[in-house]
Design a protein around this motif. Structure first.
Motif, PDB file in Angstrom:
ATOM      1  N   THR A 102      47.101  32.922  23.191  1.00 40.88           N
ATOM      2  CA  THR A 102      48.115  31.576  24.585  1.00 40.88           C
ATOM      3  C   THR A 102      46.786  31.747  25.866  1.00 40.88           C
ATOM      4  O   THR A 102      46.281  30.332  26.152  1.00 40.88           O
ATOM      5  CB  THR A 102      48.985  32.775  25.463  1.00 40.88           C
ATOM      6  OG1 THR A 102      50.616  32.509  24.708  1.00 40.88           O
ATOM      7  CG2 THR A 102      49.739  31.809  27.040  1.00 40.88           C
ATOM      8  N   LEU A 103      45.685  32.440  25.419  1.00 44.55           N
ATOM      9  CA  LEU A 103      44.773  32.125  26.706  1.00 44.55           C
ATOM     10  C   LEU A 103      43.879  31.148  25.459  1.00 44.55           C
ATOM     11  O   LEU A 103      43.421  30.516  25.873  1.00 44.55           O
ATOM     12  CB  LEU A 103      44.249  33.401  26.997  1.00 44.55           C
ATOM     13  CG  LEU A 103      44.346  34.857  27.599  1.00 44.55           C
ATOM     14  CD1 LEU A 103      43.635  35.842  27.654  1.00 44.55           C
ATOM     15  CD2 LEU A 103      45.261  33.615  28.651  1.00 44.55           C
ATOM     16  N   TRP A 104      44.070  31.842  24.658  1.00 45.33           N
ATOM     17  CA  TRP A 104      42.740  30.652  23.740  1.00 45.33           C
ATOM     18  C   TRP A 104      43.142  29.290  23.885  1.00 45.33           C
ATOM     19  O   TRP A 104      42.485  28.454  23.715  1.00 45.33           O
ATOM     20  CB  TRP A 104      43.135  30.891  21.955  1.00 45.33           C
ATOM     21  CG  TRP A 104      41.778  30.422  21.328  1.00 45.33           C
ATOM     22  CD1 TRP A 104      41.632  28.613  20.356  1.00 45.33           C
ATOM     23  CD2 TRP A 104      40.758  30.859  20.404  1.00 45.33           C
ATOM     24  NE1 TRP A 104      40.816  29.161  20.127  1.00 45.33           N
ATOM     25  CE2 TRP A 104      39.925  29.581  20.175  1.00 45.33           C
ATOM     26  CE3 TRP A 104      40.339  32.630  20.912  1.00 45.33           C
ATOM     27  CZ2 TRP A 104      38.436  30.492  20.056  1.00 45.33           C
ATOM     28  CZ3 TRP A 104      39.056  32.873  20.014  1.00 45.33           C
ATOM     29  CH2 TRP A 104      38.232  32.227  19.164  1.00 45.33           C
ATOM     30  N   MET A 105      44.723  28.986  23.828  1.00 45.83           N
ATOM     31  CA  MET A 105      45.126  27.530  24.129  1.00 45.83           C
ATOM     32  C   MET A 105      44.855  27.013  25.446  1.00 45.83           C
ATOM     33  O   MET A 105      44.744  25.667  25.612  1.00 45.83           O
ATOM     34  CB  MET A 105      46.797  27.389  23.249  1.00 45.83           C
ATOM     35  CG  MET A 105      47.431  27.903  21.907  1.00 45.83           C
ATOM     36  SD  MET A 105      48.497  27.376  21.923  1.00 45.83           S
ATOM     37  CE  MET A 105      49.214  28.379  23.328  1.00 45.83           C
ATOM     38  N   LYS A 106      44.495  27.634  26.342  1.00 42.74           N
ATOM     39  CA  LYS A 106      44.695  26.754  27.781  1.00 42.74           C
ATOM     40  C   LYS A 106      42.707  27.445  28.198  1.00 42.74           C
ATOM     41  O   LYS A 106      42.734  26.905  29.694  1.00 42.74           O
ATOM     42  CB  LYS A 106      44.703  28.081  28.621  1.00 42.74           C
ATOM     43  CG  LYS A 106      46.594  28.304  28.249  1.00 42.74           C
ATOM     44  CD  LYS A 106      47.330  27.075  28.394  1.00 42.74           C
ATOM     45  CE  LYS A 106      49.530  27.457  28.506  1.00 42.74           C
ATOM     46  NZ  LYS A 106      49.785  26.369  29.092  1.00 42.74           N
ATOM     47  N   SER A 107      41.839  27.523  27.072  1.00 47.58           N
ATOM     48  CA  SER A 107      40.728  27.705  27.128  1.00 47.58           C
ATOM     49  C   SER A 107      39.771  26.365  26.127  1.00 47.58           C
ATOM     50  O   SER A 107      40.703  25.788  25.044  1.00 47.58           O
ATOM     51  CB  SER A 107      40.160  28.917  27.302  1.00 47.58           C
ATOM     52  OG  SER A 107      40.796  30.261  27.027  1.00 47.58           O
ATOM     53  N   LYS A 108      38.890  26.099  26.210  1.00 46.33           N
ATOM     54  CA  LYS A 108      37.826  25.289  25.857  1.00 46.33           C
ATOM     55  C   LYS A 108      37.120  26.189  24.725  1.00 46.33           C
ATOM     56  O   LYS A 108      36.891  28.418  24.630  1.00 46.33           O
ATOM     57  CB  LYS A 108      36.566  25.390  26.293  1.00 46.33           C
ATOM     58  CG  LYS A 108      37.012  23.833  27.752  1.00 46.33           C
ATOM     59  CD  LYS A 108      35.778  23.304  28.216  1.00 46.33           C
ATOM     60  CE  LYS A 108      35.878  22.193  28.801  1.00 46.33           C
ATOM     61  NZ  LYS A 108      35.329  21.473  29.960  1.00 46.33           N
ATOM     62  N   ARG A 109      37.144  26.028  22.955  1.00 48.13           N
ATOM     63  CA  ARG A 109      36.461  27.187  22.771  1.00 48.13           C
ATOM     64  C   ARG A 109      35.387  27.767  22.669  1.00 48.13           C
ATOM     65  O   ARG A 109      35.994  28.787  22.890  1.00 48.13           O
ATOM     66  CB  ARG A 109      36.617  26.379  20.921  1.00 48.13           C
ATOM     67  CG  ARG A 109      36.193  27.169  20.207  1.00 48.13           C
ATOM     68  CD  ARG A 109      35.911  26.729  18.337  1.00 48.13           C
ATOM     69  NE  ARG A 109      37.065  25.538  17.928  1.00 48.13           N
ATOM     70  CZ  ARG A 109      36.909  23.999  17.645  1.00 48.13           C
ATOM     71  NH1 ARG A 109      36.258  23.382  17.875  1.00 48.13           N
ATOM     72  NH2 ARG A 109      38.373  24.637  17.262  1.00 48.13           N
ATOM     73  N   GLN A 110      34.656  27.198  22.675  1.00 44.03           N
ATOM     74  CA  GLN A 110      32.990  27.450  23.469  1.00 44.03           C
ATOM     75  C   GLN A 110      33.392  28.454  24.566  1.00 44.03           C
ATOM     76  O   GLN A 110      32.845  30.074  24.037  1.00 44.03           O
ATOM     77  CB  GLN A 110      31.716  27.244  23.648  1.00 44.03           C
ATOM     78  CG  GLN A 110      30.554  28.220  24.049  1.00 44.03           C
ATOM     79  CD  GLN A 110      30.685  28.275  22.088  1.00 44.03           C
ATOM     80  OE1 GLN A 110      30.657  27.921  21.154  1.00 44.03           O
ATOM     81  NE2 GLN A 110      29.511  29.535  22.131  1.00 44.03           N
TER      82      GLN A 110
END
Length: 217
Positions: free
Chosen positions: A118-126
């Motif tokens: 969930t956090l990954w989806m809400k963030s820029k990859r880098q």
């Protein structure tokens, strides 16, 4: 020599042995596979022995998690002063909340992020990669156990592979169709020998139980 930690879940140590202290472990599986129960149960058992825990929740309110712990018959009263929730279900600020987890690890707390997908989806990859590496470095410095709960198929294959590369260990939960049993596939564990193994498990009224049969990959 690297300090080793027993996970306390009955049968796991007998079959796989200990986990290197300071490792970040990815627990990945489909919804309902029990990967989140595994994290909660392990941290609860260690909290009963005095370890402090920080638990970041993205998809459920902390009250729902507490109710689930009660449903399994786990002793919550004894760990109330040792267990801290970071509630990103109500308000989500990825960088702020992961940084808060890192600060709590720096204080000696063991940790769980549920769910990292969930956090990954809400963030820029880098940005999320940078935060994960900071968390890994702090975990290595302060030791303890640190879990990332992930839902399979939520992020794309490339991002899932990046996440698997960053973490120290991978436990993949594969439930059997139509039952409460499955297999935990351990496919990575840094800083120890004998990494790969399939471990049968089942979800009971008391939580995760490891079954006696095993197959080494």
């Amino acid at each position: 020599m690297t300090k080793q930690i027993q996970l306390k879940i009955a049968g796991f140590h007998e079959m796989y042995g200990s986990i290197p202290s300071g490792n970040i472990i990815l627990l990945i599986g489909d919804p309902g596979s029990g990967n989140d129960i595994f994290a909660l149960q392990t941290l609860h058992l260690h909290a009963l022995e005095g370890e402090e825990v920080v638990y970041l929740t993205t998809d459920r309110h902390p009250k729902d998690i507490i109710e689930e712990m009660y449903a399994y018959g786990w002793d919550i009263k004894r760990i109330e002063s040792l267990w801290k929730f970071i509630d990103t279900y109500t308000e989500l600020d990825v960088e702020k909340h992961i940084q808060e987890v890192i600060e709590e690890i720096d204080k000696g707390r063991w940790s769980c992020i549920d769910s990292i997908t969930t956090l990954w989806m809400k963030s820029k990859r880098q940005d999320i990669i940078t935060l994960m590496r900071k968390m890994r470095n702090k975990a290595r410095e302060k030791e303890g156990l640190h879990f990332l709960v992930a839902i399979k198929g939520i992020i794309d294959k490339r991002d899932e592979q990046i996440l698997k590369h960053i973490v120290d260990g991978i436990l993949e939960f594969e439930p059997q169709t139509g039952g409460n049993r499955g297999t935990i596939k351990i496919t990575k564990m840094r800083r120890r020998a004998g990494t790969w193994m399939n471990i049968p498990y089942r979800i009971t009224l008391r939580g995760i139980e490891i079954e006696t049969a095993m197959r080494i990959i």
